[in-house]
Structures are given as C-alpha cells and as structure tokens.
Design a protein around this motif. Structure first.
Motif, PDB file in Angstrom:
ATOM      1  N   ARG A  20     -12.248   3.356  63.415  1.00 56.34           N
ATOM      2  CA  ARG A  20     -11.333   2.202  63.327  1.00 56.34           C
ATOM      3  C   ARG A  20     -10.080   2.498  64.141  1.00 56.34           C
ATOM      4  O   ARG A  20      -9.576   3.627  64.161  1.00 56.34           O
ATOM      5  N   GLU A  21      -9.615   1.473  64.832  1.00 56.35           N
ATOM      6  CA  GLU A  21      -8.365   1.608  65.582  1.00 56.35           C
ATOM      7  C   GLU A  21      -7.204   1.382  64.622  1.00 56.35           C
ATOM      8  O   GLU A  21      -7.262   0.543  63.730  1.00 56.35           O
ATOM      9  N   GLN A  22      -6.120   2.149  64.829  1.00 58.24           N
ATOM     10  CA  GLN A  22      -4.939   2.069  63.973  1.00 58.24           C
ATOM     11  C   GLN A  22      -3.688   2.000  64.862  1.00 58.24           C
ATOM     12  O   GLN A  22      -3.763   2.231  66.072  1.00 58.24           O
ATOM     13  N   PHE A  27      -4.066   4.599  68.423  1.00 56.78           N
ATOM     14  CA  PHE A  27      -5.011   5.708  68.194  1.00 56.78           C
ATOM     15  C   PHE A  27      -6.169   5.201  67.326  1.00 56.78           C
ATOM     16  O   PHE A  27      -6.142   4.071  66.815  1.00 56.78           O
ATOM     17  N   ALA A  28      -7.197   6.057  67.171  1.00 55.54           N
ATOM     18  CA  ALA A  28      -8.360   5.692  66.347  1.00 55.54           C
ATOM     19  C   ALA A  28      -8.738   6.856  65.447  1.00 55.54           C
ATOM     20  O   ALA A  28      -8.606   8.024  65.836  1.00 55.54           O
ATOM     21  N   PHE A  29      -9.165   6.519  64.224  1.00 56.87           N
ATOM     22  CA  PHE A  29      -9.752   7.500  63.305  1.00 56.87           C
ATOM     23  C   PHE A  29     -11.275   7.403  63.407  1.00 56.87           C
ATOM     24  O   PHE A  29     -11.835   6.311  63.275  1.00 56.87           O
ATOM     25  N   LEU A  30     -11.926   8.528  63.622  1.00 55.75           N
ATOM     26  CA  LEU A  30     -13.387   8.569  63.671  1.00 55.75           C
ATOM     27  C   LEU A  30     -13.905   9.534  62.610  1.00 55.75           C
ATOM     28  O   LEU A  30     -13.339  10.614  62.425  1.00 55.75           O
ATOM     29  N   ILE A  44      -9.193  12.338  65.402  1.00 53.88           N
ATOM     30  CA  ILE A  44      -8.178  11.374  65.838  1.00 53.88           C
ATOM     31  C   ILE A  44      -8.135  11.365  67.361  1.00 53.88           C
ATOM     32  O   ILE A  44      -7.966  12.408  68.000  1.00 53.88           O
ATOM     33  N   VAL A  45      -8.332  10.191  67.927  1.00 51.75           N
ATOM     34  CA  VAL A  45      -8.296  10.026  69.388  1.00 51.75           C
ATOM     35  C   VAL A  45      -7.152   9.068  69.726  1.00 51.75           C
ATOM     36  O   VAL A  45      -7.076   7.973  69.153  1.00 51.75           O
ATOM     37  N   GLU A  46      -6.277   9.488  70.612  1.00 49.05           N
ATOM     38  CA  GLU A  46      -5.164   8.616  71.023  1.00 49.05           C
ATOM     39  C   GLU A  46      -5.562   7.813  72.253  1.00 49.05           C
ATOM     40  O   GLU A  46      -6.392   8.235  73.064  1.00 49.05           O
ATOM     41  N   ALA A  47      -4.950   6.631  72.380  1.00 50.08           N
ATOM     42  CA  ALA A  47      -5.314   5.696  73.451  1.00 50.08           C
ATOM     43  C   ALA A  47      -5.073   6.275  74.836  1.00 50.08           C
ATOM     44  O   ALA A  47      -5.763   5.911  75.792  1.00 50.08           O
ATOM     45  N   ASP A  48      -4.080   7.174  74.972  1.00 49.31           N
ATOM     46  CA  ASP A  48      -3.816   7.737  76.297  1.00 49.31           C
ATOM     47  C   ASP A  48      -4.774   8.880  76.655  1.00 49.31           C
ATOM     48  O   ASP A  48      -4.755   9.402  77.770  1.00 49.31           O
ATOM     49  N   SER A  53     -11.903   1.565  72.465  1.00 48.26           N
ATOM     50  CA  SER A  53     -13.022   0.646  72.182  1.00 48.26           C
ATOM     51  C   SER A  53     -14.378   1.271  72.505  1.00 48.26           C
ATOM     52  O   SER A  53     -15.408   0.833  72.001  1.00 48.26           O
ATOM     53  N   ASP A  54     -14.388   2.324  73.328  1.00 50.26           N
ATOM     54  CA  ASP A  54     -15.651   2.985  73.682  1.00 50.26           C
ATOM     55  C   ASP A  54     -16.067   4.057  72.682  1.00 50.26           C
ATOM     56  O   ASP A  54     -17.193   4.558  72.751  1.00 50.26           O
ATOM     57  N   VAL A  55     -15.173   4.425  71.734  1.00 47.46           N
ATOM     58  CA  VAL A  55     -15.514   5.522  70.816  1.00 47.46           C
ATOM     59  C   VAL A  55     -15.569   5.121  69.342  1.00 47.46           C
ATOM     60  O   VAL A  55     -16.008   5.917  68.513  1.00 47.46           O
ATOM     61  N   VAL A  56     -15.159   3.914  68.994  1.00 44.29           N
ATOM     62  CA  VAL A  56     -15.069   3.567  67.568  1.00 44.29           C
ATOM     63  C   VAL A  56     -16.359   3.012  66.963  1.00 44.29           C
ATOM     64  O   VAL A  56     -16.498   2.966  65.741  1.00 44.29           O
ATOM     65  N   SER A  57     -17.304   2.603  67.799  1.00 47.65           N
ATOM     66  CA  SER A  57     -18.531   1.987  67.252  1.00 47.65           C
ATOM     67  C   SER A  57     -19.417   3.021  66.564  1.00 47.65           C
ATOM     68  O   SER A  57     -19.598   4.145  67.052  1.00 47.65           O
ATOM     69  N   THR A  58     -19.994   2.617  65.436  1.00 47.70           N
ATOM     70  CA  THR A  58     -20.948   3.478  64.722  1.00 47.70           C
ATOM     71  C   THR A  58     -22.110   3.816  65.643  1.00 47.70           C
ATOM     72  O   THR A  58     -22.664   2.940  66.304  1.00 47.70           O
ATOM     73  N   GLY A  59     -22.480   5.114  65.665  1.00 48.09           N
ATOM     74  CA  GLY A  59     -23.595   5.561  66.499  1.00 48.09           C
ATOM     75  C   GLY A  59     -23.164   6.172  67.818  1.00 48.09           C
ATOM     76  O   GLY A  59     -23.968   6.825  68.490  1.00 48.09           O
TER      77      GLY A  59
END
Length: 532
Positions: A20-22, A27-30, A44-48, A53-59
């Motif tokens: 999910r993006e936060q 940033f995003a929590f995976l 935790i992945v930061e936008a920079d 959007s390429d890493v948050v999808s299940t799978g």
C-alpha cells in the motif's frame, strides 16, 4: 525475531503479499515473503528509490538491498527493511493476477496449480512435507537402513488388485504406422513383383559369376547388390503386412486374438508401480535393513478426498525381523516424524493450528508421547461389535471384513484416544506375500491407526516359506511366471523378514489437519486431472 539484526545492510528477494502507498505517495509498505517461513518481512520503499505503482501489487517479485530498522513501538513487526537499492522487479497486472488478496478456497487453487505455492496454506504444507521427507531419511539412516531406488516401471502387481496404469508404446507406434501409410502410398502388386524379379535376377548374376570363376571383388559387389534388393523387397512386404494389420486391428499387433506384447517396448506387459515393496525385498534379502521412498500409482477411479492416482510411499524392509519387530519400527518411525515437526517446523504447525485445524499441534504432541495400543484384529472386531450396539456404523461389523475408515477412527479417536496397532488380520482379505499364522486363518499383518486419518501404516511379516508362498500365489489366481524371481528369494537362502508402507500424503494430512489429500501433494493426479 530479527530485532537483533537492526542496523545491518542486507539483500532480500521475495514476493509481495500486500502493498500500500502511504504519505500521499511518498513511500509504500510491502509485506514480502520468500517462502522460507510463514512470516513476512515489512519492506519500506520510498518514491525516489523506485516507482511505487510497480511494486505494491500482490504477487510482484522484488529483489532489493536495504537497511534493517526497528519499527516504531506499538506495531506487530519486530524488524523492517528500508530499501536503498532495487535490483529487479517482476511486475504484476493486478487486474489479471489470479490470486487476489481475498481469501481463496482450496478448490479454486487446484485450478491454478502453477501459482498456488504462493499462498500461505500451500507454502506451509510444502515446508511441512519437506520436513517430513528429511525426517524420514534421517530416521532410517540413523538406524542403519540403506536407501534403495526401486523402479517406477514394473512387471509385477504387488497388491494383486489389478488397478495399474499400463506403460506401452503400442498405441503410439500404431498411430505412427497409420500416419506413415497415409503419407506414403502402399506398394502395388507390380512394385512387389518387380522387386521379386530383381532379387531373382541378382541371384542369377551371382550364380553366373561363380560358375565363370569371376574375381572375388566382382562376386562381393554382386552379393552387396543382392542384399540391397532383398532389403527393398522385405520393406515392401513389411509395409503390406502393416497395412493389413491397420485394416484388421487399427495397427495394434495381435496374436491368437489377443494383443501381442512381445512387440511392445519391453517385449512384455509393463505397468507403473503400485509399490516398491517386492523389489526392495530383494535388497533386504542381501543387505538386511533397507527402505525405498518414491512415487506409486493406482488406476483406481476414485473421487474421494482420501485417494490419489499418484502418491508417495515410504517402505522399509527388515531382514531377521518378525511382526513384533515390524510394529516396533513403525511405532518408533511415526513418533519420530511427529516429534521432528514439533522440533523443526513449529512455526508452520502454529499456522496450521490457527487457520486449518485447532488440534493439529495437540495431535502431534499426543502421538509423539504415546505408547501405541496393540490389539489383534479379533479383539478390534469384538470392540466394534460392542460399540455397534449403542452407535451406528455405515459399514457392518463382523469377523472377516476389511476395517472401514469409520471403524479405524472409532478405535483410535474414541475408544483408545491414542494411536492403535491392529494385527493378525484374516488371511482372505490380505495380500499373497504375508506370513500365514499357525491358525491358518490369519496372517501376520498389522496396521497403525491414528486420529484424523485412520490407517497410516500397513505392514506385515513376509512369507519366507517357498511352498506356502507359491500356494498362496496360485490360491489367489495370480500367474506364477511374473513372481518366479520373488520365489527365488525363498529358494536360495530364505530369511525371515518384515516391512511396512507409510502413505506419505496421509502422514501430511494427519500432521496438518488438511481435509483433502489433493492439497498436500504439489501436483495432484486424480481421475480427469493431470495438470502440468
């Protein structure tokens, strides 16, 4: 777990369970899992660092490097990874991915066999299966058993049930012949007559050369030409014979109205094995304690939650051992497996207990610490007949029946509330190779019964007397010829020996509490299905 690793820089790879993006897209929590355990790592992945959007999808698959941090107090995670560098991303189209975040049924997952290992349940089962396989080899190797690879293709039916998959190239060869005959026209009578004339003329040439005392070189050359002519004629006649076979029997070779297996790949009927027992006995009769562990096959048209067409069996065979030794070994082995899971796979067993079967761990503890009750078949029937006075069994109870699953489960789950070994079964319901007891009515056979699944292990002392074994084979209407090698083990240096078979998938059902055997083997084969 993992809190002591805070501050370390690590590289990890795995698949996103949820993302999910936060922070308004900052940033995003995976939740990432690599399949090594049921627990996920929060990443935790930061936008920079990477496009979120390429890493948050299940799978999605990610391979990243970062620094481990302690998360803020009050959250369930003990450690989290802050990504500094992304090496690879395997993206997923969330709209098309067959495994959404919603809860999926095990029935649905059987239709996406290639993706179901990514689910929590199937991955936990896979790790438990691996642990039980490792434990199996550990137990037998520790006790001096030799691991023997028995054949998958066999010519003998261990059970005498006849429910075997046949291995043949006759059908594919017939199809090849039919195709070849369609593509290449048959020789005409004129073609055959010309070839016969050619052979005749070339034979006459050799006769003339010999009578005129021609040189050796000329005669040799003429013989070569005659050989070629004969081969050509033979091919034409063979094609005519094949064409006639296709017309009469669809290309299947026949003799005396029956399929002629002498023309098959192995020059005899062959099948996929139903058990490695008979073959592994040959090694027990030379190397003492041995075991085999591999796939077995039954062409049984059964659609129950307890049957597979392909399943794995663990089959030890022990020389100089009687039925009591056999029972002792089976009990020790089953208890060892249960304790192994408690010692080495507890996190996965906790998952199964939480989501699949609340009594899974309790059942393992009970079996690992129980003395197995031992009763004769006759005693078991008496107990069941007494129980039938106050409760209803679907299958009638009487001496001589093969105990049904409901009978086995009553004995282990209700009567004794512990594992039970039933031994000395009626001769009429057991296989030909089992040792006939002195009463001539029963055989030295035994079954280990456990809660949840009923029969887990089936074994016996083997018949070591040549005459008795030969008579048993004939008595059951089986042909002697395929078993002559088996009888040889009794002809030459016979030895008292015993063994048993444990259905590996049944052990996994027992351990995990899963309801359907199709969900505890990676690629289930059953009537109508053989995916991948």
């Amino acid at each position: 777990m993992g809190a002591g690793l805070a501050g370390q820089r690590v590289r990890i790879g795995g698949w996103v369970k949820t993302g999910r993006e936060q922070g308004k897209g900052a940033f995003a929590f995976l939740e990432v899992n690599d399949g090594s355990c049921p627990g996920n790592l929060q990443v935790i992945v930061e936008a920079d660092v990477y496009k979120l959007s390429d890493v948050v999808s299940t799978g999605t698959c990610i391979h990243v490097e970062g620094e481990l941090h302690l998360p803020p107090e009050g959250v369930k995670q003990k450690i989290e990874l802050k990504v500094k560098k992304v090496f690879d991303v395997g993206t997923v189209d969330a709209g098309k991915y067959p495994l959404p975040k919603t809860k999926l049924t095990l029935e649905f997952l059987r239709d996406v066999m290639h993706l179901r290992p990514r689910t929590n349940t199937i991955s936990a089962v896979a790790r438990i299966r691996n642990a039980l396989a490792y434990a199996t080899h550990t137990f037998f190797q520790k006790h001096g058993f030799l691991y023997v690879h028995t054949p998958i293709i066999t010519t003998s039916d261990c059970e005498g049930a006849g429910e075997m998959f046949q291995v043949t190239t006759i059908i594919s060869e017939a199809e090849k012949i039919e195709k070849e005959l369609k593509e290449n026209p048959l020789p005409s009578e004129t073609d055959v007559a010309a070839a016969e004339l050619d052979v005749k003329e070339k034979g006459e040439v050799i006769t003339q050369l010999k009578s005129s005392k021609a040189s050796k070189e000329k005669i040799t050359a003429a013989v070569t030409e005659l050989t070629k002519a004969k081969e050509h004629l033979s091919k034409l006649n063979e094609r005519l014979k094949l064409a006639e076979r296709c017309r009469v029997s669809g290309g299947i070779p026949k003799k005396d109205g029956k399929i002629d297996y002498s023309e098959d790949f192995f020059a005899r009927q062959a099948f996929l094995t139903v058990s490695g027992q008979l073959q592994v006995e040959t090694y027990a009769c030379a190397l003492s304690s041995v075991y085999t562990f591999g796939p077995t096959f039954r062409a049984e048209n059964s659609h129950t939650s307890r049957h597979l067409a392909e399943f794995w069996m663990v089959e030890p065979e022990i020389a100089f051992a009687n039925i009591e030794d056999d029972m002792n070994c089976a009990e020790a082995y089953v208890r060892f497996l249960c304790q192994w899971l408690l010692d080495n796979c507890y996190d996965d067993m906790e998952f199964m207990t939480k989501f699949i079967d609340k009594t899974a761990i309790q059942r393992l503890v009970m079996v690992a610490n129980s003395k197995f009750h031992r009763i004769t078949y006759t005693e078991a029937v008496a107990i069941l007949e007494e129980a039938a006075k106050v409760r209803k069994f679907e299958n009638k109870v009487e001496w001589g029946i093969d105990l049904a699953s409901e009978h086995e489960r009553y004995l282990t789950e209700e009567k004794f509330k512990a594992p039970v070994i039933v031994y000395n079964y009626p001769k009429a319901i057991k296989a030909f190779y089992m040792k006939v007891n002195e009463d001539n009515k029963t055989v030295a056979a035994m079954d280990v019964l456990v809660p949840k699944v009923g029969e887990l292990v089936g074994g016996s002392q083997r018949e070591e007397n040549y005459e008795v074994l030969r008579d048993r084979i004939l008595e059951l209407g089986l042909p002697l010829e395929p078993y002559e090698w088996y009888l040889d083990l009794r002809r030459y240096g016979t030895v008292k020996h015993s063994g048993f078979g444990l259905g590996f998938e049944r052990m996994i059902l027992f351990a995990t509490g899963m309801e359907n055997i199709r969900d505890v083997i990676p690629f289930p084969r059953y009537p109508g299905r053989a995916d991948l």
